[in-house]
Design an enzyme around this catalytic site. Structure first.
Site, PDB file in Angstrom:
ATOM      1  N   HIS A 306      39.214  45.261  32.511  1.00 59.55           N
ATOM      2  CA  HIS A 306      38.927  45.977  33.750  1.00 59.55           C
ATOM      3  C   HIS A 306      39.281  47.439  33.552  1.00 59.55           C
ATOM      4  O   HIS A 306      40.258  47.752  32.894  1.00 59.55           O
ATOM      5  CB  HIS A 306      39.747  45.399  34.915  1.00 59.55           C
ATOM      6  CG  HIS A 306      39.182  45.772  36.236  1.00 59.55           C
ATOM      7  ND1 HIS A 306      39.472  46.955  36.852  1.00 59.55           N
ATOM      8  CD2 HIS A 306      38.314  45.120  37.039  1.00 59.55           C
ATOM      9  CE1 HIS A 306      38.803  47.019  37.986  1.00 59.55           C
ATOM     10  NE2 HIS A 306      38.099  45.923  38.125  1.00 59.55           N
ATOM     11  N   ASP A 363      35.984  37.780  37.923  1.00 56.70           N
ATOM     12  CA  ASP A 363      34.805  36.980  37.588  1.00 56.70           C
ATOM     13  C   ASP A 363      35.102  35.811  36.666  1.00 56.70           C
ATOM     14  O   ASP A 363      34.228  34.981  36.424  1.00 56.70           O
ATOM     15  CB  ASP A 363      33.743  37.881  36.930  1.00 56.70           C
ATOM     16  CG  ASP A 363      33.231  38.919  37.903  1.00 56.70           C
ATOM     17  OD1 ASP A 363      32.891  38.537  39.027  1.00 56.70           O
ATOM     18  OD2 ASP A 363      33.186  40.104  37.548  1.00 56.70           O
TER      19      ASP A 363
HETATM   20  N1  CMC Z   1      35.784  41.646  25.502  1.00 57.56           N
HETATM   21  C1  CMC Z   1      36.049  42.243  24.314  1.00 57.56           C
HETATM   22  N2  CMC Z   1      36.428  43.517  24.177  1.00 57.56           N
HETATM   23  C2  CMC Z   1      36.549  44.248  25.293  1.00 57.56           C
HETATM   24  C3  CMC Z   1      36.296  43.699  26.572  1.00 57.56           C
HETATM   25  C4  CMC Z   1      35.917  42.349  26.640  1.00 57.56           C
HETATM   26  N3  CMC Z   1      35.659  41.780  27.820  1.00 57.56           N
HETATM   27  N4  CMC Z   1      36.495  44.648  27.526  1.00 57.56           N
HETATM   28  C5  CMC Z   1      36.868  45.754  26.854  1.00 57.56           C
HETATM   29  N5  CMC Z   1      36.895  45.507  25.515  1.00 57.56           N
HETATM   30  C6  CMC Z   1      37.313  46.440  24.457  1.00 57.56           C
HETATM   31  C7  CMC Z   1      36.216  47.429  24.128  1.00 57.56           C
HETATM   32  O1  CMC Z   1      35.374  46.952  23.091  1.00 57.56           O
HETATM   33  C8  CMC Z   1      37.023  48.639  23.737  1.00 57.56           C
HETATM   34  O2  CMC Z   1      37.519  48.402  22.429  1.00 57.56           O
HETATM   35  P1  CMC Z   1      37.698  49.664  21.409  1.00 57.56           P
HETATM   36  O3  CMC Z   1      38.723  50.559  22.055  1.00 57.56           O
HETATM   37  O4  CMC Z   1      38.147  49.047  20.137  1.00 57.56           O
HETATM   38  O5  CMC Z   1      36.345  50.301  21.306  1.00 57.56           O
HETATM   39  C9  CMC Z   1      38.234  48.594  24.675  1.00 57.56           C
HETATM   40  O6  CMC Z   1      38.392  47.202  24.984  1.00 57.56           O
HETATM   41  C10 CMC Z   1      38.037  49.386  25.955  1.00 57.56           C
HETATM   42  O7  CMC Z   1      36.825  48.942  26.555  1.00 57.56           O
HETATM   43  P2  CMC Z   1      35.898  49.844  27.451  1.00 57.56           P
HETATM   44  O8  CMC Z   1      34.523  49.262  27.488  1.00 57.56           O
HETATM   45  O9  CMC Z   1      36.032  51.276  27.029  1.00 57.56           O
HETATM   46  O10 CMC Z   1      36.624  49.691  28.847  1.00 57.56           O
HETATM   47  P3  CMC Z   1      35.988  50.040  30.228  1.00 57.56           P
HETATM   48  O11 CMC Z   1      37.122  50.359  31.123  1.00 57.56           O
HETATM   49  O12 CMC Z   1      34.928  51.066  30.089  1.00 57.56           O
HETATM   50  O13 CMC Z   1      35.256  48.689  30.665  1.00 57.56           O
HETATM   51  C11 CMC Z   1      34.757  46.599  31.608  1.00 57.56           C
HETATM   52  C12 CMC Z   1      35.705  47.811  31.631  1.00 57.56           C
HETATM   53  C13 CMC Z   1      35.064  45.703  32.797  1.00 57.56           C
HETATM   54  C14 CMC Z   1      33.298  47.075  31.758  1.00 57.56           C
HETATM   55  C15 CMC Z   1      34.942  45.858  30.283  1.00 57.56           C
HETATM   56  O14 CMC Z   1      36.262  45.390  30.165  1.00 57.56           O
HETATM   57  C16 CMC Z   1      33.957  44.693  30.132  1.00 57.56           C
HETATM   58  O15 CMC Z   1      32.821  44.907  29.681  1.00 57.56           O
HETATM   59  N6  CMC Z   1      34.369  43.446  30.489  1.00 57.56           N
HETATM   60  C17 CMC Z   1      33.476  42.332  30.436  1.00 57.56           C
HETATM   61  C18 CMC Z   1      32.567  42.344  31.647  1.00 57.56           C
HETATM   62  C19 CMC Z   1      33.282  41.947  32.910  1.00 57.56           C
HETATM   63  O16 CMC Z   1      33.997  40.952  32.945  1.00 57.56           O
HETATM   64  N7  CMC Z   1      33.050  42.719  33.986  1.00 57.56           N
HETATM   65  C20 CMC Z   1      33.633  42.436  35.290  1.00 57.56           C
HETATM   66  C21 CMC Z   1      34.633  43.473  35.697  1.00 57.56           C
HETATM   67  S1  CMC Z   1      35.596  43.000  37.139  1.00 57.56           S
HETATM   68  C22 CMC Z   1      34.489  42.853  38.457  1.00 57.56           C
HETATM   69  C23 CMC Z   1      33.643  44.042  38.690  1.00 57.56           C
HETATM   70  O17 CMC Z   1      34.084  45.178  38.682  1.00 57.56           O
HETATM   71  O18 CMC Z   1      32.472  43.820  38.951  1.00 57.56           O
END
Ligand code: CMC
Length: 428
Positions: A306, A363
């Site tokens: 998140h 989720d």
């Molecule tokens: N699985 C594997 N790696 C992950 C995940 C994950 N679910 N989430 C983040 N990472 C890694 C990402 O690859 C990155 O690694 P590195 O620093 O080595 O490149 C690091 O963690 C930071 O990730 P980010 O994408 O820069 O983080 P963000 O804050 O931009 O993204 C997120 C947040 C929710 C989009 C992301 O965690 C994600 O894609 N999660 C899976 C989708 C999900 O469950 N979404 C629902 C969110 S909660 C409800 C809502 O808001 O709708």
């Protein structure tokens, strides 16, 4: 006394006011930065950018805290209904009995759609995605109702908010019915908000669906937990659209579309698809996590991570217990729940997830609840949208009531071609 941050730029020192929130959060006010210095700030994805001051929802991502209007989510989950929570979010206080009854009555009275609206459903191809139908139909609703709300006119806002919350639930159920070719079921005035939705989803002309108290409680809880989450992608979209003075319905219709994708509301679908794939292919949690950690693909552990929570998402904790309780009470053994629990346990001990502070989010377990209730997979994100409607309305109202509100208009750093010549076609 205002504190200032000092910024040294091109040999000059600028003082930027520091603003402090209710819970001690600190922000540097850069609103005059460009006019004073010629510089803008750059923050792709708005990772560190506060887009507004808001009094609706508080999140402390490090401590795993979520509060609506100051009230902890755990308390609301235990004590409040979705309707009461919606009122709290929109109007800033828990309703008195009279206020609650009036709001509930408005919801009941406005649950049916204009007959002409039903015709729109027939025009969508079968198998249309219910999120597309929902956003289109909320916009269509604005052509029937033409919501006109003056800033500060809470009585009118309440009337339209009730209509939108009530009718978006009717639209959601109707979009499902029309997507499977079943007749649209009319709402009933004797049923409460959640039971009425279940009735419209699952009744057929020859058989009435009656929700058990366990199912109705679980769905109510699901909606309470999804009702707001401060400046996320869809809520920021609602505010963005509203800032151009689009009406309430049009702004919330944009919110539905923004919610759709797999990184936002669509994650509840992606989690179940992920678990189904693991089951189909016989993948152990360890094998699946090895795939996720392999950086040569962009696979993610859906329902984990998140932007704000760097600790447990409190909603996931509540939903995990609720899923277990619901399945027990319905005597359902869903293998996906066990798989989800094992997957979470393994991930929470794995350095990759620990180092990046990735925890289960809202989720991760919500799909298990929706499956047990019998909600089809392509409706999961629609369920999220029904739940988020009060949060979008509260944010629309907050922005609309602010006399100093400016249109949202971020800047950019241009990195394209420098000034270029136009080349005649035969010379290209
Ligand atoms: N699985 C594997 N790696 C992950 C995940 C994950 N679910 N989430 C983040 N990472 C890694 C990402 O690859 C990155 O690694 P590195 O620093 O080595 O490149 C690091 O963690 C930071 O990730 P980010 O994408 O820069 O983080 P963000 O804050 O931009 O993204 C997120 C947040 C929710 C989009 C992301 O965690 C994600 O894609 N999660 C899976 C989708 C999900 O469950 N979404 C629902 C969110 S909660 C409800 C809502 O808001 O709708």
């Amino acid at each position: 006394m205002t504190e200032f941050a000092r910024l040294e730029l091109d040999g000059r020192t600028y003082e930027l006011p520091i603003l402090v929130g209710t819970e001690g959060e600190r922000a540097i006010d850069i609103s005059k930065l460009r006019s004073q210095t010629g510089y803008i700030t750059l923050d792709d994805g708005y990772v560190n950018t506060g887009s507004c001051q808001s009094a609706i929802t508080f999140i402390d991502g490090d401590e795993g805290i979520l509060r609506y209007r100051g009230i902890p989510i755990e308390t609301l989950a235990e004590r409040s209904s979705f309707v009461e929570t919606a009122y709290l979010l929109i109007f800033g206080h828990l309703p008195t009995s009279t206020e609650r009854e009036e709001f509930a009555e408005q919801l009941t009275q406005s649950s049916a759609l204009h007959q002409a609206m039903n015709k729109h459903f027939e025009a969508f191809p079968t198998q249309s995605h219910p999120m597309a139908i929902m956003s289109a139909m909320i916009n269509a609703l604005s052509t029937h109702e033409r919501p006109k709300i003056d800033p500060g006119d809470d009585a009118t806002l309440q009337r339209y908010a009730a209509r939108l919350i009530s009718k978006s639930r009717t639209i959601a159920a109707a979009s499902y019915k029309s997507s499977i070719g079943d007749p649209i079921i009319y709402p009933r005035h004797d049923l409460k908000y959640v039971d009425n939705f279940l009735h419209m989803m699952f009744s057929v002309p020859y058989k009435e669906y009656v929700a058990t108290p366990e199912v109705s409680h679980a769905l109510n809880l699901f909606l309470v937990l999804h009702a707001d989450h401060e400046q996320n992608c869809s809520t920021s979209t609602v505010r963005m659209v509203a800032s151009g003075e689009a009406n309430l319905y049009a702004s919330c219709s944009a919110g539905v579309v923004a919610l759709w994708g797999a990184k936002h509301g669509g994650a509840n679908v992606a989690v179940v698809q992920m678990l189904q794939r693991m089951r189909r292919e016989g993948l152990t949690p360890h094998q699946f996590l090895t795939e996720v950690k392999d950086r040569s693909n962009d696979r993610r552990l859906m329902g984990f991570g998140h932007r704000v929570y760097r600790n447990f998402d409190p909603r996931a904790k509540i939903l995990r217990t609720a899923a277990e309780r619901l399945l027990n009470s319905m005597k359902i053994q869903d293998p996906l729940l066990g798989m989800a629990q094992e997957l979470a346990e393994e991930a929470l001990q794995d350095d990759y997830f620990v180092e990046r502070k990735l925890y289960p989010n809202v989720d991760f377990y919500s799909g298990i609840i929706l499956r047990a209730i019998g909600i089809p997979l392509n409706m999961y994100t629609v369920m999220f949208a029904i739940g988020r409607m009060p949060g979008w309305i509260a944010n629309w109202k907050e922005l609309h009531d602010n006399p100093a509100q400016k249109i949202y208009r971020p800047r950019q750093l241009y990195v394209g071609n420098p000034k270029s010549e136009w080349v005649p076609r035969h010379e290209r």
